[in-house]
Design a protein around this motif. Structure first.
Motif, PDB file in Angstrom:
ATOM      1  N   ALA A  16       6.448   1.013  -5.619  1.00 28.31           N
ATOM      2  CA  ALA A  16       6.331   1.375  -4.200  1.00 28.31           C
ATOM      3  C   ALA A  16       4.933   1.902  -3.904  1.00 28.31           C
ATOM      4  N   LEU A  17       4.388   2.702  -4.807  1.00 22.91           N
ATOM      5  CA  LEU A  17       3.042   3.238  -4.631  1.00 22.91           C
ATOM      6  C   LEU A  17       2.023   2.107  -4.593  1.00 22.91           C
ATOM      7  N   LYS A  18       2.134   1.166  -5.528  1.00 27.49           N
ATOM      8  CA  LYS A  18       1.188   0.050  -5.561  1.00 27.49           C
ATOM      9  C   LYS A  18       1.339  -0.848  -4.330  1.00 27.49           C
ATOM     10  N   ALA A  19       2.559  -1.033  -3.844  1.00 26.66           N
ATOM     11  CA  ALA A  19       2.770  -1.828  -2.631  1.00 26.66           C
ATOM     12  C   ALA A  19       2.097  -1.155  -1.440  1.00 26.66           C
ATOM     13  N   ASP A  20       2.228   0.166  -1.337  1.00 31.30           N
ATOM     14  CA  ASP A  20       1.588   0.905  -0.257  1.00 31.30           C
ATOM     15  C   ASP A  20       0.069   0.812  -0.360  1.00 31.30           C
ATOM     16  N   LEU A  21      -0.466   0.935  -1.571  1.00 34.35           N
ATOM     17  CA  LEU A  21      -1.911   0.813  -1.760  1.00 34.35           C
ATOM     18  C   LEU A  21      -2.394  -0.600  -1.436  1.00 34.35           C
ATOM     19  N   SER A  22      -1.590  -1.596  -1.741  1.00 33.40           N
ATOM     20  CA  SER A  22      -1.957  -2.984  -1.413  1.00 33.40           C
ATOM     21  C   SER A  22      -2.035  -3.184   0.097  1.00 33.40           C
ATOM     22  N   ARG A  23      -1.116  -2.565   0.837  1.00 37.69           N
ATOM     23  CA  ARG A  23      -1.164  -2.646   2.304  1.00 37.69           C
ATOM     24  C   ARG A  23      -2.422  -1.947   2.832  1.00 37.69           C
ATOM     25  N   ARG A  27      -5.680  -3.701   4.959  1.00 38.65           N
ATOM     26  CA  ARG A  27      -6.156  -3.219   6.262  1.00 38.65           C
ATOM     27  C   ARG A  27      -7.614  -2.763   6.243  1.00 38.65           C
ATOM     28  N   SER A  28      -8.221  -2.643   5.061  1.00 43.68           N
ATOM     29  CA  SER A  28      -9.570  -2.094   4.960  1.00 43.68           C
ATOM     30  C   SER A  28     -10.605  -3.195   4.742  1.00 43.68           C
ATOM     31  N   ARG A  29     -11.349  -3.489   5.773  1.00 46.87           N
ATOM     32  CA  ARG A  29     -12.404  -4.500   5.676  1.00 46.87           C
ATOM     33  C   ARG A  29     -13.469  -4.074   4.664  1.00 46.87           C
ATOM     34  N   LEU A  30     -13.827  -2.784   4.654  1.00 46.05           N
ATOM     35  CA  LEU A  30     -14.842  -2.293   3.720  1.00 46.05           C
ATOM     36  C   LEU A  30     -14.362  -2.428   2.276  1.00 46.05           C
ATOM     37  N   ALA A  31     -13.122  -2.078   2.008  1.00 49.43           N
ATOM     38  CA  ALA A  31     -12.589  -2.191   0.645  1.00 49.43           C
ATOM     39  C   ALA A  31     -12.590  -3.645   0.181  1.00 49.43           C
ATOM     40  N   THR A  89     -15.466   2.902  -7.944  1.00 50.68           N
ATOM     41  CA  THR A  89     -15.223   3.036  -6.517  1.00 50.68           C
ATOM     42  C   THR A  89     -13.727   2.851  -6.305  1.00 50.68           C
ATOM     43  N   ILE A  90     -13.133   3.764  -5.534  1.00 47.52           N
ATOM     44  CA  ILE A  90     -11.684   3.791  -5.382  1.00 47.52           C
ATOM     45  C   ILE A  90     -11.311   3.831  -3.906  1.00 47.52           C
ATOM     46  N   LEU A  91     -10.374   2.973  -3.519  1.00 46.21           N
ATOM     47  CA  LEU A  91      -9.784   3.009  -2.187  1.00 46.21           C
ATOM     48  C   LEU A  91      -8.605   3.965  -2.251  1.00 46.21           C
ATOM     49  N   LEU A  92      -8.724   5.108  -1.586  1.00 46.68           N
ATOM     50  CA  LEU A  92      -7.650   6.096  -1.590  1.00 46.68           C
ATOM     51  C   LEU A  92      -6.506   5.657  -0.680  1.00 46.68           C
ATOM     52  N   SER A  93      -5.338   6.207  -0.910  1.00 42.33           N
ATOM     53  CA  SER A  93      -4.170   5.862  -0.103  1.00 42.33           C
ATOM     54  C   SER A  93      -4.363   6.218   1.363  1.00 42.33           C
ATOM     55  N   THR A  94      -5.306   7.111   1.653  1.00 50.10           N
ATOM     56  CA  THR A  94      -5.613   7.490   3.035  1.00 50.10           C
ATOM     57  C   THR A  94      -6.458   6.438   3.749  1.00 50.10           C
ATOM     58  N   GLY A  95      -6.958   5.456   2.983  1.00 51.27           N
ATOM     59  CA  GLY A  95      -7.831   4.434   3.553  1.00 51.27           C
ATOM     60  C   GLY A  95      -9.305   4.735   3.364  1.00 51.27           C
ATOM     61  N   LYS A  96      -9.631   5.931   2.864  1.00 50.82           N
ATOM     62  CA  LYS A  96     -11.029   6.295   2.613  1.00 50.82           C
ATOM     63  C   LYS A  96     -11.477   5.721   1.276  1.00 50.82           C
ATOM     64  N   ILE A  97     -12.776   5.473   1.177  1.00 47.10           N
ATOM     65  CA  ILE A  97     -13.383   4.983  -0.055  1.00 47.10           C
ATOM     66  C   ILE A  97     -14.011   6.184  -0.758  1.00 47.10           C
ATOM     67  N   ALA A  98     -13.760   6.319  -2.051  1.00 48.98           N
ATOM     68  CA  ALA A  98     -14.303   7.433  -2.829  1.00 48.98           C
ATOM     69  C   ALA A  98     -14.987   6.898  -4.073  1.00 48.98           C
TER      70      ALA A  98
END
Length: 111
Positions: A16-23, A27-31, A89-98
């Motif tokens: 479920a976590l990975k499915a949410d991260l995939s969504r 949605r993230s053009r930058l990612a 480089t990591i795409l956080l679940s919040t949609g931010k790039i870290a």
């Protein structure tokens, strides 16, 4: 000792976590741009490369212990996975790039 259902529950939660991260990734053009740049730098869409990022990590030393998908970093061909001891480089679940300096400098663990 954990029971079989405990293990199954953890695996379902991980899926479920990975499915949410995939969504979030979709949605993230930058990612997607960072991921595609990573693939281009490797000069191939090799058969063993996933079309989307699949390595989920948790950043234990950051507030809230965020989770995210690795979208760039050092790929180890022999291991067929990220070498998380190097910066990533990591795409956080919040949609931010870290960015992370790597697991040797920051509490980072693959889920």
């Amino acid at each position: 000792m954990g029971s079989v259902s405990d293990y199954a529950d953890r695996e379902i939660a991980r899926l479920a976590l990975k499915a949410d991260l995939s969504r979030t990734f979709a949605r993230s053009r930058l990612a997607r741009s960072i991921w595609n740049r990573h693939l281009r730098q490797r000069l191939t869409w090799a058969a063993n490369d996933p079309p989307i990022p699949q390595s989920a990590v948790r950043l234990y030393e950051r507030p809230g212990c965020p989770v995210g998908l690795v979208i760039d970093g050092r790929w180890e061909r022999g291991l067929g996975n990220w070498d998380l001891s190097y910066p990533a480089t990591i795409l956080l679940s919040t949609g931010k790039i870290a960015a992370t300096p790597g697991c040797m400098a920051e509490g980072l663990e693959e889920l």
